[in-house]
Scaffold this motif. Structure first.
Motif, PDB file in Angstrom:
ATOM      1  N   LYS A  28       6.468  47.731  65.837  1.00  0.00           N
ATOM      2  CA  LYS A  28       7.805  48.202  65.491  1.00  0.00           C
ATOM      3  C   LYS A  28       8.038  49.614  66.004  1.00  0.00           C
ATOM      4  CE  LYS A  28      11.074  48.852  61.698  1.00  0.00           C
ATOM      5  NZ  LYS A  28      11.287  48.844  60.223  1.00  0.00           N
ATOM      6  N   ASP A  29       7.050  50.492  65.866  1.00  0.00           N
ATOM      7  CA  ASP A  29       7.187  51.859  66.372  1.00  0.00           C
ATOM      8  C   ASP A  29       7.385  51.869  67.882  1.00  0.00           C
ATOM      9  OD1 ASP A  29       6.886  52.788  63.840  1.00  0.00           O
ATOM     10  OD2 ASP A  29       4.929  53.739  64.148  1.00  0.00           O
ATOM     11  N   LEU A  30       6.619  51.030  68.577  1.00  0.00           N
ATOM     12  CA  LEU A  30       6.749  50.962  70.034  1.00  0.00           C
ATOM     13  C   LEU A  30       8.124  50.432  70.422  1.00  0.00           C
ATOM     14  CD1 LEU A  30       3.239  49.477  70.937  1.00  0.00           C
ATOM     15  CD2 LEU A  30       3.933  51.873  70.914  1.00  0.00           C
ATOM     16  N   PHE A  31       8.584  49.407  69.713  1.00  0.00           N
ATOM     17  CA  PHE A  31       9.909  48.871  69.986  1.00  0.00           C
ATOM     18  C   PHE A  31      10.985  49.943  69.813  1.00  0.00           C
ATOM     19  CE2 PHE A  31      13.832  47.481  67.934  1.00  0.00           C
ATOM     20  CZ  PHE A  31      14.401  46.756  68.976  1.00  0.00           C
ATOM     21  N   GLU A  32      10.910  50.709  68.732  1.00  0.00           N
ATOM     22  CA  GLU A  32      11.942  51.712  68.467  1.00  0.00           C
ATOM     23  C   GLU A  32      11.992  52.762  69.567  1.00  0.00           C
ATOM     24  OE1 GLU A  32      10.926  52.999  64.553  1.00  0.00           O
ATOM     25  OE2 GLU A  32      12.009  51.349  63.569  1.00  0.00           O
ATOM     26  N   LEU A  33      10.831  53.177  70.076  1.00  0.00           N
ATOM     27  CA  LEU A  33      10.807  54.159  71.148  1.00  0.00           C
ATOM     28  C   LEU A  33      11.414  53.601  72.437  1.00  0.00           C
ATOM     29  CD1 LEU A  33       7.335  55.933  70.867  1.00  0.00           C
ATOM     30  CD2 LEU A  33       9.574  56.938  70.500  1.00  0.00           C
ATOM     31  N   VAL A  34      10.956  52.418  72.834  1.00  0.00           N
ATOM     32  CA  VAL A  34      11.429  51.826  74.087  1.00  0.00           C
ATOM     33  C   VAL A  34      12.898  51.445  73.975  1.00  0.00           C
ATOM     34  CG1 VAL A  34      11.142  49.885  75.689  1.00  0.00           C
ATOM     35  CG2 VAL A  34       9.131  51.071  74.772  1.00  0.00           C
ATOM     36  N   SER A  35      13.294  50.923  72.835  1.00  0.00           N
ATOM     37  CA  SER A  35      14.691  50.555  72.624  1.00  0.00           C
ATOM     38  C   SER A  35      15.603  51.769  72.761  1.00  0.00           C
ATOM     39  CB  SER A  35      14.859  49.919  71.244  1.00  0.00           C
ATOM     40  OG  SER A  35      16.206  49.623  70.975  1.00  0.00           O
ATOM     41  N   ALA A  36      15.175  52.888  72.179  1.00  0.00           N
ATOM     42  CA  ALA A  36      15.978  54.113  72.280  1.00  0.00           C
ATOM     43  C   ALA A  36      16.084  54.578  73.734  1.00  0.00           C
ATOM     44  CB  ALA A  36      15.353  55.212  71.419  1.00  0.00           C
ATOM     45  N   ASP A  37      14.996  54.454  74.485  1.00  0.00           N
ATOM     46  CA  ASP A  37      15.028  54.819  75.900  1.00  0.00           C
ATOM     47  C   ASP A  37      16.024  53.956  76.670  1.00  0.00           C
ATOM     48  OD1 ASP A  37      13.134  56.786  75.576  1.00  0.00           O
ATOM     49  OD2 ASP A  37      11.458  55.581  76.316  1.00  0.00           O
ATOM     50  N   LEU A  38      15.987  52.652  76.420  1.00  0.00           N
ATOM     51  CA  LEU A  38      16.887  51.739  77.130  1.00  0.00           C
ATOM     52  C   LEU A  38      18.344  52.028  76.787  1.00  0.00           C
ATOM     53  CD1 LEU A  38      14.896  48.390  76.753  1.00  0.00           C
ATOM     54  CD2 LEU A  38      15.011  49.869  78.765  1.00  0.00           C
ATOM     55  N   GLN A  39      18.604  52.297  75.520  1.00  0.00           N
ATOM     56  CA  GLN A  39      19.969  52.581  75.109  1.00  0.00           C
ATOM     57  C   GLN A  39      20.473  53.896  75.704  1.00  0.00           C
ATOM     58  OE1 GLN A  39      20.993  51.083  70.912  1.00  0.00           O
ATOM     59  NE2 GLN A  39      18.757  51.177  70.839  1.00  0.00           N
ATOM     60  N   ALA A  40      19.557  54.857  75.873  1.00  0.00           N
ATOM     61  CA  ALA A  40      19.945  56.126  76.503  1.00  0.00           C
ATOM     62  C   ALA A  40      20.360  55.925  77.957  1.00  0.00           C
ATOM     63  CB  ALA A  40      18.788  57.117  76.413  1.00  0.00           C
ATOM     64  N   ALA A  41      19.858  54.845  78.568  1.00  0.00           N
ATOM     65  CA  ALA A  41      20.223  54.529  79.954  1.00  0.00           C
ATOM     66  C   ALA A  41      21.456  53.641  80.031  1.00  0.00           C
ATOM     67  CB  ALA A  41      19.048  53.862  80.656  1.00  0.00           C
ATOM     68  N   GLY A  42      22.027  53.292  78.870  1.00  0.00           N
ATOM     69  CA  GLY A  42      23.247  52.503  78.853  1.00  0.00           C
ATOM     70  C   GLY A  42      23.049  51.020  78.621  1.00  0.00           C
ATOM     71  N   ILE A  43      21.839  50.613  78.274  1.00  0.00           N
ATOM     72  CA  ILE A  43      21.548  49.197  78.022  1.00  0.00           C
ATOM     73  C   ILE A  43      21.687  48.921  76.526  1.00  0.00           C
ATOM     74  CG2 ILE A  43      19.773  47.395  78.130  1.00  0.00           C
ATOM     75  CD1 ILE A  43      18.601  48.914  80.545  1.00  0.00           C
ATOM     76  N   THR A  44      22.461  47.921  76.176  1.00  0.00           N
ATOM     77  CA  THR A  44      22.585  47.509  74.774  1.00  0.00           C
ATOM     78  C   THR A  44      21.408  46.610  74.424  1.00  0.00           C
ATOM     79  OG1 THR A  44      25.002  47.603  74.882  1.00  0.00           O
ATOM     80  CG2 THR A  44      24.025  46.310  73.089  1.00  0.00           C
ATOM     81  N   VAL A  45      20.754  46.918  73.326  1.00  0.00           N
ATOM     82  CA  VAL A  45      19.566  46.178  72.910  1.00  0.00           C
ATOM     83  C   VAL A  45      19.860  45.379  71.651  1.00  0.00           C
ATOM     84  CG1 VAL A  45      17.196  46.381  72.061  1.00  0.00           C
ATOM     85  CG2 VAL A  45      17.974  47.836  73.948  1.00  0.00           C
ATOM     86  N   GLU A  46      19.551  44.097  71.704  1.00  0.00           N
ATOM     87  CA  GLU A  46      19.645  43.225  70.531  1.00  0.00           C
ATOM     88  C   GLU A  46      18.228  42.986  70.016  1.00  0.00           C
ATOM     89  OE1 GLU A  46      20.689  38.601  69.350  1.00  0.00           O
ATOM     90  OE2 GLU A  46      21.466  39.430  71.243  1.00  0.00           O
TER      91      GLU A  46
END
Length: 553
Positions: free
Chosen positions: A410-428
């Motif tokens: 979960k911690d790894l997901f939250e970090l990577v998800s935040a990175d992707l969203q910062a690049a403009g990718i919506t994460v489900e």
């Protein structure tokens, strides 16, 4: 790894085991939480099946390594091929027939003699598998190593690498293969190639796998009667109380186990495992949290750190979302992830950012591959070029699990998800229980876009990493790349080791240019034992030998 256990058979084992397992634990309690005969070891998950022919999950294989033996095995604490049930092995001039000289005087746990005929019974059982035994979920390792079967029932299966087994005399056996392969003999170290008692296989109808592809029903042998030659033998599996007990094999051919009883107790929560160790309820556990390594050492516990012989990766399924079939989108995702920050904040000391799909300790690693440095602006630019600025991706991550390469999903997901969203990718986000839900969702079908998975090497050859992932079309990745697959076949069939290493380097370059996924990190996982427990050597393959464990007080 992903198959369901047979509900009726497992329930029966649980009922039969309750009293026995309870007695073992009571003995420990009566002695004040520890004695010199019994070790309770905390594991993160239940084993899935007790017949390693059908196993590919770490907890099943951990048990198998204590109960069964293979023709060859890893050297203790390393990856080099060393003698197991075979004392020596040599190839013929063509490199397709290997002769194994077997140990004499070895018996299976049921008293059956181990000999060349027993070896052939086992290999012929795997090779002649039919029905659900040909499912990749049931015989994953056979198919990863050998390909297909004597009679393939699925046109997608390849020709079998294995051809025949010949018992030349009681202690000499020939294994013949259809071609030279880098996998032989190293792959025969895998617990899935454990040698079983022919008597037990027949008595318990061990190949009678029933049910359906989504609800596999394993025979009683695979849940209650595993019969090998190892230093421990199976005693009971108390599924309801998440406890599996094995006991010393007093007729073992080699050095006898110092422990009388070894209990594997499932404790999914990492903090709960640590508390159980501190209280004396268990005498060791695996997958120590990165932040707990130094404090446990400071308290005097015996913390062993394994070499980083693994990979955590972000998988991208090109069938799941058509946009992921665009190389620029995959490159954008790679540039969007701050892997160094992830390694620094969430992984144990000694972890490294990965640039290949296997660690640099394996020959064939290539330091001259395309790399994808953290660059949010570059990620946004690539998304724009691919007309994917409104990209939405389903991101699966597992729950109720800790893996050597993935200490807190979960911690790894939250970090990577935040990175992707910062690049403009919506994460489900799609969190799923590790087994069977997550494994089913991410390795079959097309209902996933991004996911975390990883691998701990089985033996010290590059093919065991990258070949396992990319040597043929697989649902996890959803791509078809015949040129890449042919490159793998060429490397695998190259007999000369130096030439094969160069071809592995070439494969790594091809893979990182094609970028089917993003290699994230290599982690040195830790295993811990009580202050008075010694004798166990950490293994990069998680091949710890509990038979050598002993209490100093």
């Amino acid at each position: 790894m992903r198959a369901s256990r047979p509900k009726v058979a497992v329930a029966a084992v649980a009922v039969a085991a309750l009293a026995v397992a309870g007695c073992a634990e009571s003995d420990r309690e009566d002695s004040g939480g520890s004695n010199n005969d019994t070790l309770v070891f905390g594991v993160a998950g239940d084993p899935k099946v007790l017949d390693p022919s059908f196993a590919s999950d770490g907890e099943s294989l951990r048990v198998a390594r204590q109960v069964f033996e293979t023709l060859v095995r890893p050297e203790e604490g390393g990856t080099k091929v060393s003698p197991g049930l075979a004392e020596s092995w040599t190839p013929d001039e063509a490199g397709t027939t290997w002769t194994f000289k077997l140990r004499s005087g070895v018996k299976f746990h049921d008293g059956t003699d181990f000999d060349a005929e027993a070896v052939c019974v086992n290999f012929n059982r795997w090779y002649n598998a039919t029905g659900l035994m040909q499912s990749p979920d049931v015989t994953a390792y056979w198919q990863d190593v050998m390909g297909g079967f004597a009679q393939n029932e699925d046109e997608g299966l390849s020709e079998s690498l294995f051809k025949s087994c010949t018992a030349k005399d009681a202690t000499t056996v020939d294994l013949t293969f259809t071609r030279v392969s880098s996998k032989i003999p190293a792959a025969l170290m895998l617990p899935s190639f454990s040698i079983h008692s022919p008597t037990a296989l027949e008595q318990y109808d061990a190949s009678n796998v029933g049910g359906t592809a989504t609800d596999v029903q394993y025979p009683e042998y695979a849940t209650a009667h595993p019969t090998g030659t190892g230093p421990f033998k199976f005693k009971s599996w108390d599924i309801a109380n998440k406890s599996l007990t094995i006991e010393r094999n007093d007729d073992y051919w080699g050095e006898k186990a110092k422990l009388k009883t070894l209990i594997f107790r499932t404790i999914p929560d990492e903090n709960a495992r640590k508390q159980a160790l501190s209280s004396g309820d268990i005498q060791g556990y695996d997958l120590v949290g990165p932040a707990d390594v130094e404090p446990l050492k400071g308290e005097g516990f015996n913390v062993l750190t394994r070499p980083a012989f693994n990979i955590l990766y972000l998988g991208m399924n090109q069938q799941g979302n058509p946009k992921l079939a665009d190389l620029k989108v995959r490159q954008a995702i790679a540039h969007a992830i701050n892997r160094q920050a992830l390694v620094d904040s969430k992984l144990p000391p000694g972890a490294k950012v990965a640039t290949n799909f296997f660690p640099d300790t394996v020959e064939g690693w290539n330091g001259d591959v395309t790399t994808y440095d953290y660059d949010v602006d570059k990620a946004k630019q690539l998304l724009a070029e691919a007309d994917a600025t409104d990209l939405t991706l389903r991101f699966h991550y597992p729950t109720e699990v800790t893996r050597p390469y993935m200490p807190n999903p979960k911690d790894l997901f939250e970090l990577v998800s935040a990175d992707l969203q910062a690049a403009g990718i919506t994460v489900e986000p799609i969190p799923l229980k590790w087994s069977p839900d997550y494994l089913n969702a991410t390795t079959s079908g097309s209902e996933h876009d991004l996911h975390f998975l990883g691998w701990t090497g089985d033996y010290g050859d590059a093919y065991n990493f990258i070949g396992t992932f990319f040597d043929r079309q697989k649902d996890e990745w959803g791509f078809d790349n015949p040129a890449l697959f042919e490159q793998f076949q060429d490397a695998d069939s190259t007999a000369d080791m130096a030439s094969r290493v160069e071809k592995y380097k070439g494969l790594n370059k091809t893979i990182m240019d094609f970028l089917p996924g993003v290699p994230i990190s290599h982690s040195p996982p830790a295993i811990v034992f009580g202050k008075d427990v010694t004798g166990i050597k950490a293994s990069p393959l998680t091949d710890e030998r509990f038979a050598k464990a002993e209490f100093t007080s």
